[in-house]
Design a protein around this motif. Sequence first.
Motif, PDB file in Angstrom:
ATOM      1  N   LEU A 211     -18.257  25.074  22.986  1.00  0.00           N
ATOM      2  CA  LEU A 211     -18.932  24.810  24.255  1.00  0.00           C
ATOM      3  C   LEU A 211     -18.456  25.818  25.293  1.00  0.00           C
ATOM      4  O   LEU A 211     -17.254  25.971  25.519  1.00  0.00           O
ATOM      5  CB  LEU A 211     -18.620  23.391  24.728  1.00  0.00           C
ATOM      6  N   VAL A 212     -19.418  26.504  25.921  1.00  0.00           N
ATOM      7  CA  VAL A 212     -19.106  27.494  26.952  1.00  0.00           C
ATOM      8  C   VAL A 212     -19.678  26.999  28.272  1.00  0.00           C
ATOM      9  O   VAL A 212     -20.887  26.731  28.380  1.00  0.00           O
ATOM     10  CB  VAL A 212     -19.706  28.881  26.622  1.00  0.00           C
ATOM     11  N   THR A 213     -18.839  26.858  29.282  1.00  0.00           N
ATOM     12  CA  THR A 213     -19.295  26.411  30.592  1.00  0.00           C
ATOM     13  C   THR A 213     -19.057  27.506  31.630  1.00  0.00           C
ATOM     14  O   THR A 213     -18.143  28.326  31.486  1.00  0.00           O
ATOM     15  CB  THR A 213     -18.554  25.124  31.025  1.00  0.00           C
ATOM     16  N   GLY A 214     -19.890  27.495  32.672  1.00  0.00           N
ATOM     17  CA  GLY A 214     -19.739  28.458  33.759  1.00  0.00           C
ATOM     18  C   GLY A 214     -20.467  29.769  33.542  1.00  0.00           C
ATOM     19  O   GLY A 214     -20.371  30.683  34.376  1.00  0.00           O
ATOM     20  N   LEU A 215     -21.209  29.901  32.448  1.00  0.00           N
ATOM     21  CA  LEU A 215     -21.911  31.152  32.158  1.00  0.00           C
ATOM     22  C   LEU A 215     -23.187  31.224  32.999  1.00  0.00           C
ATOM     23  O   LEU A 215     -24.030  30.326  32.929  1.00  0.00           O
ATOM     24  CB  LEU A 215     -22.263  31.224  30.670  1.00  0.00           C
ATOM     25  N   PRO A 216     -23.380  32.274  33.795  1.00  0.00           N
ATOM     26  CA  PRO A 216     -24.592  32.382  34.607  1.00  0.00           C
ATOM     27  C   PRO A 216     -25.824  32.672  33.759  1.00  0.00           C
ATOM     28  O   PRO A 216     -25.714  33.104  32.603  1.00  0.00           O
ATOM     29  CB  PRO A 216     -24.286  33.552  35.542  1.00  0.00           C
ATOM     30  N   ALA A 217     -26.998  32.448  34.319  1.00  0.00           N
ATOM     31  CA  ALA A 217     -28.242  32.750  33.617  1.00  0.00           C
ATOM     32  C   ALA A 217     -28.456  34.260  33.552  1.00  0.00           C
ATOM     33  O   ALA A 217     -27.996  35.007  34.416  1.00  0.00           O
ATOM     34  CB  ALA A 217     -29.420  32.090  34.339  1.00  0.00           C
ATOM     35  N   GLY A 218     -29.119  34.705  32.470  1.00  0.00           N
ATOM     36  CA  GLY A 218     -29.510  36.103  32.357  1.00  0.00           C
ATOM     37  C   GLY A 218     -28.583  36.983  31.552  1.00  0.00           C
ATOM     38  O   GLY A 218     -28.759  38.201  31.528  1.00  0.00           O
ATOM     39  N   ILE A 219     -27.593  36.391  30.859  1.00  0.00           N
ATOM     40  CA  ILE A 219     -26.679  37.188  30.041  1.00  0.00           C
ATOM     41  C   ILE A 219     -27.254  37.303  28.635  1.00  0.00           C
ATOM     42  O   ILE A 219     -27.633  36.309  28.013  1.00  0.00           O
ATOM     43  CB  ILE A 219     -25.276  36.563  29.988  1.00  0.00           C
ATOM     44  N   GLY A 220     -27.285  38.527  28.107  1.00  0.00           N
ATOM     45  CA  GLY A 220     -27.910  38.790  26.812  1.00  0.00           C
ATOM     46  C   GLY A 220     -29.160  39.628  27.002  1.00  0.00           C
ATOM     47  O   GLY A 220     -29.730  39.658  28.098  1.00  0.00           O
ATOM     48  N   GLU A 221     -29.556  40.327  25.968  1.00  0.00           N
ATOM     49  CA  GLU A 221     -30.732  41.192  26.035  1.00  0.00           C
ATOM     50  C   GLU A 221     -31.897  40.530  25.294  1.00  0.00           C
ATOM     51  O   GLU A 221     -31.699  39.846  24.296  1.00  0.00           O
ATOM     52  CB  GLU A 221     -30.416  42.560  25.423  1.00  0.00           C
ATOM     53  N   PRO A 222     -33.143  40.719  25.761  1.00  0.00           N
ATOM     54  CA  PRO A 222     -34.270  39.953  25.221  1.00  0.00           C
ATOM     55  C   PRO A 222     -34.797  40.396  23.860  1.00  0.00           C
ATOM     56  O   PRO A 222     -35.674  39.733  23.311  1.00  0.00           O
ATOM     57  CB  PRO A 222     -35.350  40.133  26.297  1.00  0.00           C
ATOM     58  N   VAL A 223     -34.292  41.501  23.291  1.00  0.00           N
ATOM     59  CA  VAL A 223     -34.841  41.935  21.997  1.00  0.00           C
ATOM     60  C   VAL A 223     -33.741  41.875  20.925  1.00  0.00           C
ATOM     61  O   VAL A 223     -33.442  40.807  20.416  1.00  0.00           O
ATOM     62  CB  VAL A 223     -35.471  43.347  22.104  1.00  0.00           C
ATOM     63  N   PHE A 224     -33.110  42.989  20.610  1.00  0.00           N
ATOM     64  CA  PHE A 224     -32.161  42.993  19.494  1.00  0.00           C
ATOM     65  C   PHE A 224     -30.782  42.454  19.853  1.00  0.00           C
ATOM     66  O   PHE A 224     -30.080  41.935  18.988  1.00  0.00           O
ATOM     67  CB  PHE A 224     -32.030  44.406  18.918  1.00  0.00           C
ATOM     68  N   GLU A 225     -30.369  42.601  21.092  1.00  0.00           N
ATOM     69  CA  GLU A 225     -29.035  42.154  21.491  1.00  0.00           C
ATOM     70  C   GLU A 225     -29.078  40.800  22.182  1.00  0.00           C
ATOM     71  O   GLU A 225     -28.443  40.570  23.205  1.00  0.00           O
ATOM     72  CB  GLU A 225     -28.370  43.196  22.402  1.00  0.00           C
ATOM     73  N   LYS A 226     -29.868  39.894  21.614  1.00  0.00           N
ATOM     74  CA  LYS A 226     -29.943  38.527  22.146  1.00  0.00           C
ATOM     75  C   LYS A 226     -28.562  37.882  22.151  1.00  0.00           C
ATOM     76  O   LYS A 226     -27.731  38.146  21.272  1.00  0.00           O
ATOM     77  CB  LYS A 226     -30.899  37.690  21.290  1.00  0.00           C
ATOM     78  N   LEU A 227     -28.324  37.008  23.122  1.00  0.00           N
ATOM     79  CA  LEU A 227     -27.048  36.306  23.196  1.00  0.00           C
ATOM     80  C   LEU A 227     -26.820  35.474  21.934  1.00  0.00           C
ATOM     81  O   LEU A 227     -25.746  35.542  21.328  1.00  0.00           O
ATOM     82  CB  LEU A 227     -27.017  35.408  24.438  1.00  0.00           C
ATOM     83  N   ASP A 228     -27.820  34.696  21.527  1.00  0.00           N
ATOM     84  CA  ASP A 228     -27.640  33.854  20.348  1.00  0.00           C
ATOM     85  C   ASP A 228     -27.544  34.683  19.075  1.00  0.00           C
ATOM     86  O   ASP A 228     -26.770  34.365  18.167  1.00  0.00           O
ATOM     87  CB  ASP A 228     -28.721  32.779  20.232  1.00  0.00           C
ATOM     88  N   ALA A 229     -28.305  35.785  18.987  1.00  0.00           N
ATOM     89  CA  ALA A 229     -28.218  36.649  17.811  1.00  0.00           C
ATOM     90  C   ALA A 229     -26.855  37.325  17.739  1.00  0.00           C
ATOM     91  O   ALA A 229     -26.267  37.470  16.659  1.00  0.00           O
ATOM     92  CB  ALA A 229     -29.323  37.700  17.840  1.00  0.00           C
ATOM     93  N   SER A 230     -26.333  37.737  18.892  1.00  0.00           N
ATOM     94  CA  SER A 230     -25.016  38.373  18.926  1.00  0.00           C
ATOM     95  C   SER A 230     -23.923  37.383  18.543  1.00  0.00           C
ATOM     96  O   SER A 230     -22.981  37.726  17.818  1.00  0.00           O
ATOM     97  CB  SER A 230     -24.743  38.946  20.322  1.00  0.00           C
ATOM     98  N   LEU A 231     -24.048  36.150  19.027  1.00  0.00           N
ATOM     99  CA  LEU A 231     -23.084  35.120  18.648  1.00  0.00           C
ATOM    100  C   LEU A 231     -23.159  34.820  17.155  1.00  0.00           C
ATOM    101  O   LEU A 231     -22.140  34.637  16.494  1.00  0.00           O
ATOM    102  CB  LEU A 231     -23.323  33.840  19.452  1.00  0.00           C
ATOM    103  N   ALA A 232     -24.386  34.776  16.620  1.00  0.00           N
ATOM    104  CA  ALA A 232     -24.550  34.516  15.189  1.00  0.00           C
ATOM    105  C   ALA A 232     -23.864  35.608  14.371  1.00  0.00           C
ATOM    106  O   ALA A 232     -23.160  35.327  13.394  1.00  0.00           O
ATOM    107  CB  ALA A 232     -26.032  34.431  14.837  1.00  0.00           C
ATOM    108  N   LYS A 233     -24.064  36.868  14.769  1.00  0.00           N
ATOM    109  CA  LYS A 233     -23.408  37.968  14.053  1.00  0.00           C
ATOM    110  C   LYS A 233     -21.890  37.848  14.149  1.00  0.00           C
ATOM    111  O   LYS A 233     -21.173  38.034  13.155  1.00  0.00           O
ATOM    112  CB  LYS A 233     -23.857  39.312  14.621  1.00  0.00           C
ATOM    113  N   ALA A 234     -21.391  37.533  15.335  1.00  0.00           N
ATOM    114  CA  ALA A 234     -19.946  37.401  15.529  1.00  0.00           C
ATOM    115  C   ALA A 234     -19.375  36.288  14.663  1.00  0.00           C
ATOM    116  O   ALA A 234     -18.333  36.447  14.023  1.00  0.00           O
ATOM    117  CB  ALA A 234     -19.643  37.134  17.001  1.00  0.00           C
ATOM    118  N   MET A 235     -20.065  35.150  14.627  1.00  0.00           N
ATOM    119  CA  MET A 235     -19.559  34.013  13.851  1.00  0.00           C
ATOM    120  C   MET A 235     -19.643  34.272  12.352  1.00  0.00           C
ATOM    121  O   MET A 235     -18.720  33.961  11.592  1.00  0.00           O
ATOM    122  CB  MET A 235     -20.332  32.738  14.212  1.00  0.00           C
ATOM    123  N   LEU A 236     -20.736  34.852  11.902  1.00  0.00           N
ATOM    124  CA  LEU A 236     -20.888  35.113  10.475  1.00  0.00           C
ATOM    125  C   LEU A 236     -20.019  36.261   9.994  1.00  0.00           C
ATOM    126  O   LEU A 236     -19.864  36.483   8.788  1.00  0.00           O
ATOM    127  CB  LEU A 236     -22.358  35.372  10.141  1.00  0.00           C
TER     128      LEU A 236
END
Length: 366
Positions: A211-236
């Motif tokens: 759980l991450v709290t305090g993160l502002p809106a708009g972090i991450g890139e809308p195509v290849f460097e998506k926040l969730d895609a980047s997290l998925a790569k980091a976790m895997l």
Amino acid sequence: MAGSTYGTVFQITTWGESHGKALGVVIDGCPAGLPLTEEDIQIYLDRRKPGQTSISTPRKESDQVEILSGIFEGKTTGTPLSLMIRNTSQKSSDYSQIASCYRPGHADYPFDAKYGFRDYRGGGRSSGRETAGRVAAGAVALKILSAIGIDICAYTEAIGPVSIDYDRFDKAAILTTPTCMPDAGASARAESYLKECQLAKDSSGGVIACLVTGLPAGIGEPVFEKLDASLAKAMLSIGAVKAFEMGDGTLAAKSRGSENNDAFFMENGAVRKKTNHSGGTLGGMSDGSDLFFKVHVKPTPSIFQPQDTVNRDGENVTIEIKGRHDPVIVPRAVVVVQAMTALTILDLMMLNMNARMEYLERFYRR
């Protein structure tokens, strides 16, 4: 070998092997002026180090970090930070019997297929011990994020069939239970289950939530460097992780749009969400709500039962693995998940500084 570097602006390169003289990490892109001591890093390494409970490997390592560069008068200088952790408790002889065999569930065979050579002592670079460098770097990232009001809380949600009760969630218990569960009752049941696994010469998997709290809106890139895609790569990229779920995860596939969509509303002049099925991301960018995801960790592959395999000569053989191994990887991986989350978010936040002209003007215009 390629692939030991992670990040774009806040960039880390891990180095070393499980049974080498030392391992560590070089951090490039850390801003100057951050107050930093070895103790700031050590508190996180102490959570990852082996030999602390009955449900971790009996290998004893102090995992003492040494800052070799990048610090002057107690603050970062903006130059590369080099951090080292010496190995002090290697027992390479434990692995001599499997020097020519491929352990089931390990990287032995693909390593041999790729390089024609492998360090069989504990897996070399494919060992979970490589993550000590990630945790050391993550400690630095966590300190920077804390300074700007962002908190990252990772914990064990489940071990085998035992899951926590969120109504009994106690954040402090994450640091006191041997399972890193925020529910002491569930932790006790999980410990009993793990003892059963150990008596059966077996191991268990589990689930880590973050759980991450305090993160502002708009972090991450809308195509290849998506926040969730980047997290998925980091976790895997964490050796034992086999699946990643953002927000509702696989449950989203079973719901309707009317159930899965998070309605917006205004509160005190700010955009809020009534629910958080998305887990805090929309279109690959943070949406200002809490970031929530889970990772699923496989059972420890080193078990003490006889297992069928093959050797380098192409012969069918049976092996019994010796040595010192965790009956469950999950508790020691919790801080690794926390560290990789911090590294990913901080790097994307630094990248975000070029998203608007006004950011440059605000910083450089006089």
